[in-house]
Design a protein around this motif. Structure first.
Motif, short mmCIF file in Angstrom:
data_model
loop_
_atom_site.label_atom_id
_atom_site.label_comp_id
_atom_site.label_asym_id
_atom_site.label_seq_id
_atom_site.Cartn_x
_atom_site.Cartn_y
_atom_site.Cartn_z
N ILE A 47 0.87 -1.17 0.00
CA ILE A 47 0.00 0.00 0.00
C ILE A 47 0.91 1.22 0.00
O ILE A 47 2.09 1.11 0.34
N ASN A 48 0.38 2.39 -0.39
CA ASN A 48 1.31 3.51 -0.55
C ASN A 48 1.72 4.12 0.78
O ASN A 48 1.02 4.04 1.78
N VAL A 49 2.89 4.72 0.77
CA VAL A 49 3.47 5.27 2.00
C VAL A 49 3.05 6.73 2.13
O VAL A 49 3.21 7.52 1.21
N LEU A 50 2.49 7.07 3.29
CA LEU A 50 2.05 8.44 3.53
C LEU A 50 3.09 9.23 4.31
O LEU A 50 3.19 10.44 4.19
N GLY A 51 3.85 8.52 5.12
CA GLY A 51 4.84 9.25 5.91
C GLY A 51 5.86 8.31 6.54
O GLY A 51 5.60 7.14 6.73
N VAL A 52 7.04 8.87 6.81
CA VAL A 52 8.08 8.13 7.51
C VAL A 52 8.54 9.02 8.67
O VAL A 52 8.99 10.14 8.46
N ILE A 53 8.37 8.52 9.89
CA ILE A 53 8.66 9.34 11.06
C ILE A 53 9.88 8.79 11.79
O ILE A 53 9.90 7.63 12.19
N PRO A 54 10.90 9.62 11.96
CA PRO A 54 12.10 9.15 12.64
C PRO A 54 11.85 8.91 14.13
O PRO A 54 10.93 9.49 14.72
N LEU A 73 3.52 21.64 17.30
CA LEU A 73 3.42 22.99 17.87
C LEU A 73 4.69 23.37 18.61
O LEU A 73 5.14 24.51 18.56
N SER A 74 5.25 22.39 19.33
CA SER A 74 6.32 22.73 20.26
C SER A 74 7.70 22.64 19.65
O SER A 74 8.67 23.09 20.25
N SER A 75 7.82 22.06 18.49
CA SER A 75 9.16 21.81 17.98
C SER A 75 9.22 22.02 16.47
O SER A 75 8.20 22.02 15.77
N LYS A 76 10.44 22.20 15.98
CA LYS A 76 10.62 22.33 14.53
C LYS A 76 11.57 21.24 14.04
O LYS A 76 12.21 21.38 13.00
N ASN A 77 11.68 20.16 14.77
CA ASN A 77 12.64 19.12 14.40
C ASN A 77 12.13 18.21 13.30
O ASN A 77 11.05 18.44 12.72
N SER A 78 12.87 17.15 13.00
CA SER A 78 12.54 16.30 11.86
C SER A 78 11.21 15.56 12.06
O SER A 78 10.51 15.27 11.10
N VAL A 79 10.87 15.27 13.34
CA VAL A 79 9.59 14.58 13.60
C VAL A 79 8.43 15.52 13.24
O VAL A 79 7.48 15.13 12.54
N ALA A 80 8.52 16.76 13.72
CA ALA A 80 7.46 17.74 13.42
C ALA A 80 7.34 17.92 11.91
O ALA A 80 6.23 17.94 11.37
N GLN A 81 8.48 18.00 11.23
CA GLN A 81 8.47 18.17 9.77
C GLN A 81 7.81 16.98 9.10
O GLN A 81 7.02 17.13 8.16
N ALA A 82 8.09 15.76 9.63
CA ALA A 82 7.49 14.55 9.05
C ALA A 82 5.97 14.60 9.15
O ALA A 82 5.26 14.19 8.22
N PHE A 83 5.44 15.13 10.27
CA PHE A 83 3.99 15.24 10.42
C PHE A 83 3.41 16.31 9.49
O PHE A 83 2.34 16.13 8.91
N HIS A 84 4.14 17.44 9.33
CA HIS A 84 3.67 18.47 8.40
C HIS A 84 3.64 17.92 6.97
O HIS A 84 2.68 18.17 6.22
N ASP A 85 4.67 17.16 6.60
CA ASP A 85 4.71 16.56 5.26
C ASP A 85 3.54 15.60 5.06
O ASP A 85 2.91 15.57 4.00
N MET A 86 3.27 14.82 6.13
CA MET A 86 2.19 13.85 6.06
C MET A 86 0.86 14.57 5.84
O MET A 86 0.05 14.15 5.00
N ALA A 87 0.65 15.66 6.58
CA ALA A 87 -0.58 16.43 6.41
C ALA A 87 -0.69 16.95 4.99
O ALA A 87 -1.75 16.91 4.37
N GLY A 88 0.46 17.43 4.46
CA GLY A 88 0.47 17.92 3.08
C GLY A 88 0.04 16.85 2.11
O GLY A 88 -0.76 17.10 1.20
#
Lengths: 230, 268
Positions: free
Chosen positions: B200-207, B224-239
């Motif tokens: 199935i297709n991949v929606l996100g990869v979270i470190p 909300l609280s951070s700008k690290n790679s995990v937060a970015q992964a969630f923003h990408d996923m939402a996109g």
């Protein structure tokens, strides 16, 4: 007994039988109806429609097929209300008869963990058999894909049955009464392979090199012949 | 207007369903959507704690289903993000307190007024699971790079296909807690290994990151609280949920040793 646990309608594809919530009662009711008017139902095809949230279990399936078979009704499909997906277990209940005696069951589907398919005859799976899935046939099994789950060929004792797969990396192979498991060092097979019963248990060989006697030692080393024993 | 209902599920427990629901919901709301987070884990509610909204609960999911109040009244508005709401699960009832039909009707209702309904599914494949998936249009399957988690996810994909009437193309997977250093050393399953099996297709990869534990305990979504790679992964996923084409951020290994290994053809 509530009269509305079962609804029977005619359609151009066969008789549509709709079950309501109380499935056990509905099956009993169906049995009565079929018995009371055998002339009407005999030889027809049935489409069974189940409530949206009913979980199909093997026991239920066995009972339903028995009830229908007793009145010479063929189960054409089994599906859920408001859904077009046919429940998977039923695809194989109508084998395509090839030849006179043996049926070949043709399944084009990826089998996932928890899926199980049994066939009375030879079984062909076009798709992968994932770990945790099980394929069982009284005849041969051919998997046109990755066989990673459990396969049981010759399930009623036919030890001449074979299991073939494009990538044969099954968790467990059973042929007749023989069982073999995957070796602990999971080597990736180099090509399509076939498993059969040899003098010392189940042997796996390259598909195209299928011979009746085992390969000589030195060839086994260099080319194929992953010998797997329990 | 009709929104989209997405169930977040996994089969196996403890792989990050609730954390993903909270953060994906927050990221979608930050992008300007109205989002309802629906906690379907009756009896073991967590989403309110992760969102830091536990002390505002008056009504819950079972109250709504039983007709004690309308769902609007039970919704808790997030204090930090506009457009983000939580419908908490009941804690003192169990999973048989609601029927699949009731759940389906409720999700249909909420969809009328909001852009997204994210349903946080309980672990397991029993009644609670069936309740959670019945109203969903799409599914996100959370999987960690472990054989047991992948096996359970495979089973869940099969069940969603059969019982949830969600077509395969509407199922997406999120690989959670991946450690690229371990993947490189071939000590951990790779995303492509998991893809090979689940198809199935991949929606996100979270470190894998400690900051997730910190933010979960504080009751504040990490987006909300951070700008690290995990937060970015969630923003990408939402996109990606919103239909944007966002490439996966796979940082190439640039160390000297791996460059030498590549030169000699020992690594890729």
């Amino acid at each position: 007994m509530p009269a509305n646990s079962l609804r029977i309608k005619g359609s151009k594809n066969g008789i549509v039988i709709e079950f309501e919530e109380d499935i056990g009662q509905a099956v009993t009711l169906l049995e009565d109806k079929l018995k009371n008017s055998p002339a009407f139902f005999s030889g027809s095809e049935a489409i069974i429609v189940l409530p949206e949230t009913f979980i199909v279990e093997e026991q239920f399936l066995a009972r339903l097929t028995q009830v229908l078979a007793n009145s010479q009704v063929k189960l054409r499909e089994l599906r859920r209300v408001n859904s077009t997906t046919i429940i998977e277990t039923e695809i194989i209940k109508t084998p395509e008869k090839i030849g006179v005696e043996q049926g070949i069951f043709w399944v084009e589907k990826r089998l996932r963990s928890g899926d199980r398919i049994t066939a009375d005859g030879d079984l062909v799976i076009v798709g992968d058999v994932n770990p945790g899935a099980e394929v069982v046939a009284t005849g041969n099994i051919l998997v046109w894909g990755n066989l990673l789950g459990v396969a049981h060929a010759g399930s009623d004792g036919n030890e001449k049955s074979r299991i073939r797969a494009l990538r044969l990396q099954a968790t467990q192979l059973r042929i007749g009464s023989h069982i073999s498991r995957a070796p602990d060092d999971l080597s990736t097979p180099q090509g399509p392979e076939v498993a059969r019963v040899g003098p010392n248990g189940i042997v796996i060989e390259a598909w195209e090199k299928l011979v009746t006697e085992p390969l000589p030692f030195w060839r086994r080393l260099f080319i194929h012949g992953r010998e797997v024993k329990l | 207007m009709s929104g989209k209902a997405i169930v977040i599920t996994s089969g196996k427990g403890g792989v990050g369903k609730t954390t993903t629901t909270a953060n994906l919901g927050a990221a979608l709301a930050l992008a300007g959507n109205t989002v309802v987070l629906l906690d379907a884990d009756i009896g073991l509610r967590n989403l309110d704690v992760v969102m830091g909204l536990e002390n505002r609960i008056v009504y819950d999911l079972v109250n709504v289903v039983e007709g004690v109040c309308t769902y609007n009244k039970a919704l808790i508005k997030d204090k930090r993000i506009d457009g983000l709401y939580l419908l908490p699960a009941a804690q003192i009832k169990d999973k048989d307190a609601i029927k699949p039909e009731q759940m389906k009707a409720l999700v249909e209702n909420i969809k009328e007024e909001f852009d997204f309904v994210l349903i946080d599914c309980p672990a397991g494949i029993e009644q609670g699971f069936l309740n959670a998936i019945i109203g969903a249009d799409e599914a996100i399957i959370i999987v960690t790079p472990e054989v047991s988690s992948v096996r359970d996810a495979d089973r869940v994909v099969g069940l969603l296909d059969k019982k949830g009437n969600i077509p395969l193309e509407n199922m997406h997977m999120v690989v959670n807690r991946i450690r690229m250093d371990m993947v490189r050393k071939k000590e951990m399953l790779d995303v492509s290994d998991i893809e090979d099996l689940l198809r199935i297709n991949v929606l996100g990869v979270i470190p894998d990151d400690e900051s997730v534990i910190v933010s979960t305990n504080k009751g504040e979504p990490i987006v909300l609280s951070s700008k690290n790679s995990v937060a970015q992964a969630f923003h990408d996923m939402a996109g990606r949920v919103l239909g944007e084409d966002i490439p996966f951020d796979e940082k190439p290994d640039r160390s000297f040793v791996s460059a030498v290994m590549r030169f000699f053809g020992l690594a890729q």
